[in-house]
Design an enzyme around this catalytic site. Structure first.
Site, PDB file in Angstrom:
ATOM      1  N   GLU A  96     -27.343  -0.797   0.459  1.00 35.67           N
ATOM      2  CA  GLU A  96     -26.912  -0.378  -0.877  1.00 35.67           C
ATOM      3  C   GLU A  96     -28.000   0.438  -1.571  1.00 35.67           C
ATOM      4  O   GLU A  96     -27.722   1.427  -2.225  1.00 35.67           O
ATOM      5  CB  GLU A  96     -26.549  -1.597  -1.735  1.00 35.67           C
ATOM      6  CG  GLU A  96     -25.285  -2.311  -1.285  1.00 35.67           C
ATOM      7  CD  GLU A  96     -24.029  -1.442  -1.399  1.00 35.67           C
ATOM      8  OE1 GLU A  96     -24.051  -0.443  -2.143  1.00 35.67           O
ATOM      9  OE2 GLU A  96     -23.038  -1.742  -0.725  1.00 35.67           O
ATOM     10  N   CYS A 137      -8.327   9.227  -1.441  1.00 27.71           N
ATOM     11  CA  CYS A 137      -8.105   9.464  -2.871  1.00 27.71           C
ATOM     12  C   CYS A 137      -9.330  10.185  -3.440  1.00 27.71           C
ATOM     13  O   CYS A 137     -10.022   9.693  -4.321  1.00 27.71           O
ATOM     14  CB  CYS A 137      -7.873   8.124  -3.574  1.00 27.71           C
ATOM     15  SG  CYS A 137      -7.166   8.310  -5.209  1.00 27.71           S
ATOM     16  N   CYS A 180       1.318   3.391  -6.309  1.00 29.27           N
ATOM     17  CA  CYS A 180       0.530   4.293  -7.143  1.00 29.27           C
ATOM     18  C   CYS A 180       1.382   4.896  -8.257  1.00 29.27           C
ATOM     19  O   CYS A 180       2.304   5.659  -8.017  1.00 29.27           O
ATOM     20  CB  CYS A 180      -0.074   5.393  -6.274  1.00 29.27           C
ATOM     21  SG  CYS A 180      -1.060   6.541  -7.236  1.00 29.27           S
TER      22      CYS A 180
HETATM   23 FE1  SF4 Z   1      -4.846   8.167  -4.760  1.00 27.33          FE
HETATM   24 FE2  SF4 Z   1      -2.440   7.344  -5.510  1.00 27.33          FE
HETATM   25 FE3  SF4 Z   1      -2.677   9.550  -4.069  1.00 27.33          FE
HETATM   26 FE4  SF4 Z   1      -3.180   7.165  -2.974  1.00 27.33          FE
HETATM   27  S1  SF4 Z   1      -1.234   7.904  -3.715  1.00 27.33           S
HETATM   28  S2  SF4 Z   1      -4.398   9.043  -2.751  1.00 27.33           S
HETATM   29  S3  SF4 Z   1      -4.082   6.089  -4.693  1.00 27.33           S
HETATM   30  S4  SF4 Z   1      -3.464   9.220  -6.137  1.00 27.33           S
END
Ligand code: SF4
Length: 354
Positions: A18, A156, A172
């Site tokens: 870390e 993401c 999401c």
């Molecule tokens: Fe990010 Fe939602 Fe797209 Fe998944 S679906 S990559 S969590 S924005």
């Protein structure tokens, strides 16, 4: 974690990784990490090496080599270990069901829940920690936390997230909103109660941005303009070299504790004559004798941009004859040669002034 039986060694390994990963990325650091871990046994190296990480040394000197066993005690007993590092060590090394929130997790969670308020605000950060602690897998918290961070780092991502390949896309809300699908419960921004997680009213959802509407940061404030008169007092030192007077700034506030030429904040639009008078009065305190305004030579202006201040230094110089007794009642001050100046804790702005 699966193969190392000794909990302290596991904690040490996670902790070192870390610390290293705060500086750079896995690909850069992994070779150094592996070599470090090969040549160091945690307790031996901590006793032998002059480490710059005081919390590591503290484990040896005060805790008899035993790393605290929970996120709470890690954070409490080891200064410098923050909430994130404590959560990472506790979940990965000890299997404590505690979440972590780093930049990647902030992005993923803000998108999953359409959190549009400033993601660096305390209200949002607190809520994200609550969410991370609630979501974390009870049986494999370390794996879950690493997976969540990895999701943010690889899928993401900030600019062009790979939503089609995302393993949590069904959950999401940002993606649902992009696809025009209603959320199962009202969006926080539609709930009409002005909750601290809503996007600000003046910055509604921008459909051209899609899921990258989230997370949001508060708009940057314009830096404020300030003017400061600064004077390079110079004398011929006993060995013939030119020397300059530097004084130490207060121990708190901007550039705390750094050294600078005697300086004085100025009101905007002050006439040059008035500037000279104020500066001459100010310098009298340092030199212990009256300073004639006519002796001050205007050299020019130096502009330096701090993150929140657009600073203009109006630079004067003043050669002094003979010795000057520095008043010990004033802030610390000393005469330095050019070399000593550069070796001192002076700001970049002062280097420009010189
Ligand atoms: Fe990010 Fe939602 Fe797209 Fe998944 S679906 S990559 S969590 S924005």
């Amino acid at each position: 974690a699966a193969t190392e039986q000794d909990a302290d060694r596991r904690a040490y390994a996670v902790w070192v990784s870390e610390i290293m990963l705060q500086q750079t990325q896995v690909a850069t650091v992994i070779d150094y990490y592996n070599r470090w871990m090969q040549v160091t046994a945690p307790h031996r190296v901590l006793l032998a090496a002059p480490l710059t990480q005081p919390p590591l040394c503290q484990v040896v000197s005060e805790l008899a080599g035993r790393v605290p066993r929970t996120a709470e005690t890690l954070q409490k007993l080891l200064p410098g270990v923050g909430r994130y590092t404590a959560g990472a060590i506790a979940s990965i090394s000890y299997g404590q069901a505690t979440g972590v929130v780093d930049g990647n997790v902030i992005r993923v969670l803000c998108r999953l829940r359409c959190i549009g308020a400033d993601s660096s605000s305390p209200a949002v950060i607190d809520r994200l920690w609550d969410m991370a602690n609630a979501l974390v897998d009870r049986s494999r918290p370390g794996d879950f936390n690493q997976a969540l961070m990895e999701l943010g780092a690889t899928v993401c991502v900030p600019k062009a997230p790979l939503c089609g390949e995302c393993p949590v896309k069904q959950h999401c809300r940002a993606r649902r909103r992009l696809l025009g699908q209603p959320a199962p419960v009202p969006e926080v921004e539609d709930c009409g109660v002005g909750c601290p997680l809503c996007p600000p009213a003046e910055e509604p959802w921008d459909s051209s941005l899609g899921v990258t509407n989230f997370p949001r940061k508060a708009a940057k404030k314009q830096p404020r303009a300030e003017r400061t008169a600064t004077c390079v007092l110079e004398r011929r030192g006993c060995r013939g070299a030119l020397e300059y007077l530097i004084v130490q700034r207060p121990s708190s506030g901007l550039l705390a504790g750094l050294w600078e030429f005697p300086s004085l904040p100025l009101a905007q639009d002050l006439q040059e004559e008035k500037q000279r008078e104020l500066l001459a009065d100010h310098l009298q305190a340092w030199t212990g004798r009256p300073v004639a305004t006519g002796g001050l030579r205007l050299i020019g202006e130096v502009i330096h941009i701090f993150s929140h201040i657009h600073q203009t230094y109006v630079v004067y110089s003043l050669p002094l004859d003979g010795d000057v007794t520095l008043d010990p009642a004033l802030s610390p001050s000393r005469w330095v040669t050019v070399e000593e100046f550069h070796a001192s804790a002076v700001s970049t702005a002062m280097k420009k002034v010189l």
